[in-house]
Design an enzyme around this catalytic site. Structure first.
Site, PDB file in Angstrom:
ATOM      1  N   THR A 196      21.227   8.099-117.890  1.00 45.82           N
ATOM      2  CA  THR A 196      21.284   7.050-119.052  1.00 45.82           C
ATOM      3  C   THR A 196      21.995   6.501-118.937  1.00 45.82           C
ATOM      4  O   THR A 196      22.068   5.026-119.962  1.00 45.82           O
ATOM      5  CB  THR A 196      21.062   8.248-120.513  1.00 45.82           C
ATOM      6  OG1 THR A 196      20.745   9.436-120.832  1.00 45.82           O
ATOM      7  CG2 THR A 196      21.779   7.656-121.381  1.00 45.82           C
ATOM      8  N   SER A 227      17.465  12.023-113.053  1.00 45.48           N
ATOM      9  CA  SER A 227      18.200  12.993-112.867  1.00 45.48           C
ATOM     10  C   SER A 227      16.888  13.688-112.581  1.00 45.48           C
ATOM     11  O   SER A 227      17.152  14.410-111.690  1.00 45.48           O
ATOM     12  CB  SER A 227      19.532  13.234-113.006  1.00 45.48           C
ATOM     13  OG  SER A 227      19.722  14.150-114.201  1.00 45.48           O
ATOM     14  N   THR A 253      23.185  13.298-116.859  1.00 44.89           N
ATOM     15  CA  THR A 253      23.671  14.534-116.812  1.00 44.89           C
ATOM     16  C   THR A 253      23.084  15.671-116.421  1.00 44.89           C
ATOM     17  O   THR A 253      23.192  16.326-116.674  1.00 44.89           O
ATOM     18  CB  THR A 253      24.186  13.940-118.042  1.00 44.89           C
ATOM     19  OG1 THR A 253      23.148  13.600-119.203  1.00 44.89           O
ATOM     20  CG2 THR A 253      25.291  12.563-118.210  1.00 44.89           C
ATOM     21  N   ASP A 254      21.754  15.403-116.952  1.00 46.19           N
ATOM     22  CA  ASP A 254      20.601  16.730-116.556  1.00 46.19           C
ATOM     23  C   ASP A 254      21.152  17.270-115.213  1.00 46.19           C
ATOM     24  O   ASP A 254      21.340  18.480-115.753  1.00 46.19           O
ATOM     25  CB  ASP A 254      19.236  16.499-116.709  1.00 46.19           C
ATOM     26  CG  ASP A 254      18.872  16.154-118.234  1.00 46.19           C
ATOM     27  OD1 ASP A 254      19.802  15.862-119.150  1.00 46.19           O
ATOM     28  OD2 ASP A 254      18.252  14.827-118.918  1.00 46.19           O
TER      29      ASP A 254
HETATM   30  N1  ASP Z   1      17.794  12.420-119.031  1.00 50.75           N
HETATM   31  C1  ASP Z   1      18.936  12.499-118.385  1.00 50.75           C
HETATM   32  C2  ASP Z   1      18.652  12.256-117.266  1.00 50.75           C
HETATM   33  O1  ASP Z   1      19.666  13.350-116.843  1.00 50.75           O
HETATM   34  C3  ASP Z   1      19.655  12.297-119.501  1.00 50.75           C
HETATM   35  C4  ASP Z   1      21.360  11.314-119.646  1.00 50.75           C
HETATM   36  O2  ASP Z   1      21.360  11.696-118.354  1.00 50.75           O
HETATM   37  O3  ASP Z   1      21.926  12.114-119.656  1.00 50.75           O
HETATM   38  O4  ASP Z   1      18.464  11.099-116.375  1.00 50.75           O
END
Ligand code: ASP
Length: 341
Positions: A15, A59, A91-92
């Site tokens: 993200t 991710s 973050t995932d």
């Molecule tokens: N779906 C995103 C990822 O993990 C979420 C994020 O980055 O916050 O790539």
């Protein structure tokens, strides 16, 4: 200026690197690591920073191979004289990639992993502030020897404890078993704890993947799919038991049979605390499961216990040494190696 520490920023996507697609639909990774840095010119007050777009994916698309390759690139950057490393990513999966980096990076260079909960076009996007704090942590002399940490919302979390605990909150990262190990304020890094001694796993390139399943105990589920795991090519399994490491009698029987043919690690689905070893005595209790040959995950949660098993099996660590690897995370004394159990 020339005395400032050198920091390398590896971008993996996520993200923090996302913006809406050209058709105006959902956010997708678009920004390079260089573009992320350009949004935070203040980093130059803390470090001489270079950027490398290593991947640019959400991710959940990352694999252990990607992380192993990144770990080698980090070791090379350390050899090339970088004092600290920042990884920006989705973050995932941060809780797994950060833990994998903590295992796989061989050098002592500090690694600060960060990301964002709001993409670059949203009001209050948190990426730039998180990136600045991560650079400050990676550049700090206090970070030497701490291995990999997650820096989010000015908090510093040890890779072995951190979890994503909220779908959208800007404060989505917590270390439920231990709390954060430090924080950043006005650019100053404060560390009030240090993670226990690191466990390093050396994964030479080209070692074949050993699939490891992660399964969660659930009320009334008899776990019949467990019987299929050997034929599906799995080489190990981590089970997140109820509470302190418990299952139904039927699942206990299945896990016991499985433990005859592959390593089975017992974690807890609660997400915090250590699995028990000898408190309960009923069928499916932790004592019963350990008697059937399961390996206690100790303080590691299910996803981290799975990353550890996947790395150990891929590295060819013999089965009788697996227990020790999980035990090592219960040793919180970084210098002496003495156990505080
Ligand atoms: N779906 C995103 C990822 O993990 C979420 C994020 O980055 O916050 O790539």
């Amino acid at each position: 200026m020339h005395n400032l520490p050198r920091v390398m920023v590896f971008g993996l996507g996520g993200t923090i690197a996302m913006a809406r697609g050209q058709d105006g639909t959902g956010a997708i990774p678009q920004l390079s690591a260089e573009m992320l840095l350009a949004a935070v010119p203040q980093v130059s007050l803390w470090a001489r920073v270079e950027a490398c777009s290593f991947r640019n994916v959400p991710s959940p698309h990352l694999t252990l191979d990607d992380v192993a390759e990144l770990a080698r690139a980090i070791d090379q950057a350390s050899l090339n004289g970088f004092d600290g490393i920042v990884v920006t990513q989705g973050t995932d999966a941060i809780e797994e990639t950060a833990f994998a980096l903590d295992l796989l990076v061989q050098s002592d260079v500090p690694v600060a992993v960060t990301g964002a909960m709001r993409h670059s076009e949203l009001p209050g996007a948190d990426g730039p502030a998180n990136l600045l704090a991560a650079v400050q942590v990676a550049a700090s002399p206090l970070s030497r020897d701490i291995g990999t940490v997650v820096v989010f919302q000015d908090e510093i979390h040890a890779a072995r404890f951190v979890r994503k605990v909220h779908t959208t909150s800007l404060g989505a990262f917590r270390s439920p078993s231990a709390g954060p190990i430090g924080y950043v304020t006005e650019g100053r890094v404060r560390m009030f704890a240090r993670p226990g001694r690191r466990v390093r796993v050396d994964l030479a390139p080209g070692k074949p993947d050993v699939p490891v399943a992660l399964v969660t105990a659930a009320l009334g589920d008899d776990g019949r799919f467990l019987d299929a795991l050997p034929d599906l090519g799995y080489g190990g399994v981590v089970v997140e038991g109820f509470g302190a490491g418990h299952t139904s009698p039927t699942v206990a029987e299945r896990l016991g049979r499985l433990a005859q043919v592959m390593p089975v690690v017992l974690a807890s689905r609660t997400g915090a605390g250590e699995v028990l070893r000898g408190t309960y005595g009923y069928t499916g209790s932790e004592s019963d499961l350990l008697r059937r040959g399961l390996i206690p995950a100790g303080i590691l949660d299910g996803p981290k216990a799975r990353i550890l098993l996947a790395c150990l099996l891929r590295a060819g660590v013999p089965r009788n040494n697996l227990v020790n690897a999980y035990e090592a995370f219960l040793d919180w004394s970084p210098r002496t190696g003495a156990s505080l159990r």
